[in-house]
Design an enzyme around this catalytic site. Structure first.
Site, PDB file in Angstrom:
ATOM      1  N   GLU A  88       0.806  -1.235   0.000  1.00 14.70           N
ATOM      2  CA  GLU A  88       0.000   0.000   0.000  1.00 14.70           C
ATOM      3  C   GLU A  88       0.833   1.275   0.000  1.00 14.70           C
ATOM      4  OE1 GLU A  88      -2.758  -0.421   3.262  1.00 14.70           O
ATOM      5  OE2 GLU A  88      -3.363  -2.420   2.644  1.00 14.70           O
ATOM      6  N   GLU A  95      -5.721 -10.790  -1.117  1.00 11.94           N
ATOM      7  CA  GLU A  95      -6.562 -10.626   0.085  1.00 11.94           C
ATOM      8  C   GLU A  95      -8.054 -10.651  -0.270  1.00 11.94           C
ATOM      9  OE1 GLU A  95      -5.265  -7.232   2.375  1.00 11.94           O
ATOM     10  OE2 GLU A  95      -3.158  -7.626   1.992  1.00 11.94           O
TER      11      GLU A  95
HETATM   12  O1  G3I Z   1      -2.891 -10.022  18.836  1.00 12.78           O
HETATM   13  C1  G3I Z   1      -3.367  -8.840  19.515  1.00 12.78           C
HETATM   14  C2  G3I Z   1      -3.978  -9.229  20.853  1.00 12.78           C
HETATM   15  O2  G3I Z   1      -2.968  -9.763  21.699  1.00 12.78           O
HETATM   16  C3  G3I Z   1      -4.602  -7.979  21.501  1.00 12.78           C
HETATM   17  O3  G3I Z   1      -5.246  -8.350  22.706  1.00 12.78           O
HETATM   18  C4  G3I Z   1      -5.617  -7.369  20.519  1.00 12.78           C
HETATM   19  C5  G3I Z   1      -6.282  -6.136  21.075  1.00 12.78           C
HETATM   20  O4  G3I Z   1      -5.400  -5.046  20.979  1.00 12.78           O
HETATM   21  O5  G3I Z   1      -4.942  -7.001  19.294  1.00 12.78           O
HETATM   22  C6  G3I Z   1      -4.408  -8.162  18.648  1.00 12.78           C
HETATM   23  O6  G3I Z   1      -3.752  -7.751  17.480  1.00 12.78           O
HETATM   24  C7  G3I Z   1      -4.649  -7.380  16.429  1.00 12.78           C
HETATM   25  C8  G3I Z   1      -4.276  -8.211  15.185  1.00 12.78           C
HETATM   26  O7  G3I Z   1      -5.076  -7.808  14.060  1.00 12.78           O
HETATM   27  C9  G3I Z   1      -4.448  -9.708  15.419  1.00 12.78           C
HETATM   28  O8  G3I Z   1      -5.810  -9.978  15.600  1.00 12.78           O
HETATM   29  C10 G3I Z   1      -4.436  -5.893  16.108  1.00 12.78           C
HETATM   30  O9  G3I Z   1      -4.886  -5.130  17.221  1.00 12.78           O
HETATM   31  C11 G3I Z   1      -5.230  -5.531  14.873  1.00 12.78           C
HETATM   32  O10 G3I Z   1      -4.914  -4.189  14.478  1.00 12.78           O
HETATM   33  C12 G3I Z   1      -4.822  -6.442  13.711  1.00 12.78           C
HETATM   34  O11 G3I Z   1      -5.636  -6.095  12.606  1.00 12.78           O
HETATM   35  C13 G3I Z   1      -5.174  -6.626  11.338  1.00 12.78           C
HETATM   36  C14 G3I Z   1      -4.762  -5.435  10.436  1.00 12.78           C
HETATM   37  O12 G3I Z   1      -4.428  -5.917   9.127  1.00 12.78           O
HETATM   38  C15 G3I Z   1      -3.540  -4.714  10.997  1.00 12.78           C
HETATM   39  O13 G3I Z   1      -2.467  -5.620  11.055  1.00 12.78           O
HETATM   40  C16 G3I Z   1      -6.348  -7.371  10.701  1.00 12.78           C
HETATM   41  O14 G3I Z   1      -6.634  -8.529  11.470  1.00 12.78           O
HETATM   42  C17 G3I Z   1      -5.983  -7.769   9.283  1.00 12.78           C
HETATM   43  O15 G3I Z   1      -7.113  -8.363   8.633  1.00 12.78           O
HETATM   44  C18 G3I Z   1      -5.571  -6.523   8.482  1.00 12.78           C
HETATM   45  O16 G3I Z   1      -5.187  -6.960   7.224  1.00 12.78           O
HETATM   46  C19 G3I Z   1      -4.848  -5.885   6.307  1.00 12.78           C
HETATM   47  C20 G3I Z   1      -3.684  -6.359   5.443  1.00 12.78           C
HETATM   48  O17 G3I Z   1      -2.589  -6.716   6.264  1.00 12.78           O
HETATM   49  C21 G3I Z   1      -3.309  -5.278   4.428  1.00 12.78           C
HETATM   50  N1  G3I Z   1      -4.469  -4.940   3.600  1.00 12.78           N
HETATM   51  C22 G3I Z   1      -5.646  -4.497   4.368  1.00 12.78           C
HETATM   52  C23 G3I Z   1      -6.041  -5.586   5.374  1.00 12.78           C
HETATM   53  C24 G3I Z   1      -7.266  -5.169   6.144  1.00 12.78           C
HETATM   54  O18 G3I Z   1      -6.992  -4.039   6.923  1.00 12.78           O
END
Ligand code: G3I
Length: 374
Positions: free
Chosen positions: A174, A283
């Site tokens: 991105e 994705e």
């Molecule tokens: O693992 C922690 C957990 O320990 C904690 O208690 C919890 C609450 O804070 O957070 C957990 O981590 C989360 C992680 O997903 C795992 O579930 C993060 O907060 C959360 O921000 C993260 O979101 C992911 C996001 O990318 C940011 O990395 C989404 O699941 C994931 O679907 C999303 O994927 C992105 C692609 O990488 C790039 N393209 C867009 C896509 C959607 O946003």
């Protein structure tokens, strides 16, 4: 209609593709597939999307999370049955890997790589350089003097840790907007050459893993500017001998953003393939925002949209990888990110919350079955 014991893959696929073709039939299929007692559930034992895709030289798989894969056995079995490639949804991002500037924690990523290897499944990594999912310390720590070394060392350490184990990496994710390069910390602190440096560093750390530039909303019909800028970005990188090998099109399909224009998308994919690049759909999922409140209508609309998109992109033989951003509605980021206004659970993926196949499963099976051989 189907008896799991006798259902053959060929017969199941024939039934699926026959039913998934017509909208009305998709409703019938929705009923047949959604009914937990339906023998149609035998379909997901007889038809594997990964196997269907492999027959045409395409790798199909899904994003996975270590927590669900390690704790939810039926889900893990479905991933193992349906996927030939997996991508850790968060376990290889900076935020997970880098609790402090001088520590790396690979445990979760290592667990997924070991699980995948034990099931004969390859691994795609995301994302070596991305402006999101950065650890809290990054903003106060990174500056113009250390950012270059910080990024290079991150890539060397992470790619080096997984050397020989990765099918491919999203090297930069991105990095482009319709207005030009996205204003990310890497652009601000290193300069526009950060992308070239990221790809070169990755190639040195693991010459074998396919290096992907990944971006979003490339398929939307009204995003002509983004496609033009993306093509120029790739052409310029290649003219500088930057070792980018594939374009990743995320494919978070949103019919509320005007949908996609098959003619424009086909032409764009042809231009990218003409640069000698592979194309990954990285994705794939479908926002389930239909105002309809009955599941059959919603599922049928999503199945049609997915089949239109997938059959369009698979016409291009440079498309060699298709990854769903999740395999089942039980685990999708869209539940939190894009919930339905009517409060109903979203249904964006091939399998429902009970791990039963849905019309979009049939649509994907049909798209793979109709795709030209690579
Ligand atoms: O693992 C922690 C957990 O320990 C904690 O208690 C919890 C609450 O804070 O957070 C957990 O981590 C989360 C992680 O997903 C795992 O579930 C993060 O907060 C959360 O921000 C993260 O979101 C992911 C996001 O990318 C940011 O990395 C989404 O699941 C994931 O679907 C999303 O994927 C992105 C692609 O990488 C790039 N393209 C867009 C896509 C959607 O946003």
């Amino acid at each position: 209609m189907f008896s799991p014991k006798t259902i053959s893959r060929r017969h199941a696929l024939k039934q699926l593709t026959a039913l998934a073709g017509a909208p009305l039939a998709a409703n019938l299929l929705a009923q047949a597939l959604a009914d937990n007692n339906s023998p149609a559930n035998g379909l997901s034992n007889s038809v594997s999307l990964g196997d269907e895709a492999s027959r045409k030289g395409i790798l199909y798989g899904s994003a996975v999370g270590k927590a669900s894969l390690s704790l939810d056995q039926p889900y893990a079995e479905l991933i193992a049955r349906q996927c030939k490639i997996v991508v850790p949804e968060s376990e290889m991002k900076w935020k997970t890997l880098r609790p402090t500037p001088d520590r790396y924690v690979f445990d979760a990523g290592d667990w997924i790589v070991r699980w995948a290897e034990s099931h004969g499944i390859v691994v795609h990594g995301t994302a070596l350089v991305w402006h999101e999912a950065l650890p809290a310390w990054f903003e106060g720590y990174a500056n113009k003097n250390n950012a270059r070394e910080l990024m290079v060392n991150h890539i060397k350490t992470v790619v080096g840790h997984y050397v020989g184990k990765m099918h491919s990496w999203d090297v930069v994710n991105e990095g482009l907007l319709e207005t030009g390069l996205r204003d990310t910390p890497f652009l601000r602190l290193i300069g526009p050459e950060y992308m070239d440096l990221a790809f070169q560093t990755t190639a040195e750390a693991d010459p074998k893993a396919i290096r992907v530039y990944n971006d979003m909303y490339v398929e939307e019909s009204n995003n002509d500017v983004k496609r033009r800028l993306l093509l120029k970005l790739l052409e310029d990188m290649l003219s500088r001998k930057v070792p980018v090998q594939a374009l990743g099109i995320q494919g978070h399909l949103r019919s509320d953003m005007g949908g996609f224009d098959a003619k424009k998308l086909r032409a764009f994919l042809r231009q990218v393939a003409g640069l000698g690049l592979q194309i990954f759909i990285t994705e794939l999922d479908m926002r389930d925002q239909s105002p309809a409140n009955d599941v059959g209508t919603r599922d049928a609309a999503i199945a049609r949209y997915c089949e239109d998109f997938l059959s369009t992109v698979l016409e291009e033989k440079a498309v060699t990888v298709v990854i769903s951003w999740g395999l089942t509605d039980r685990y999708t980021w869209l539940s939190g990110k894009a919930p339905r206004s009517d409060g109903q659970p979203v249904r964006p993926l091939p399998f429902d919350q009970n791990l039963a196949p849905k019309p979009v499963f049939a649509a994907m099976a049909k798209a793979f079955d109709d795709a030209p051989n690579r």
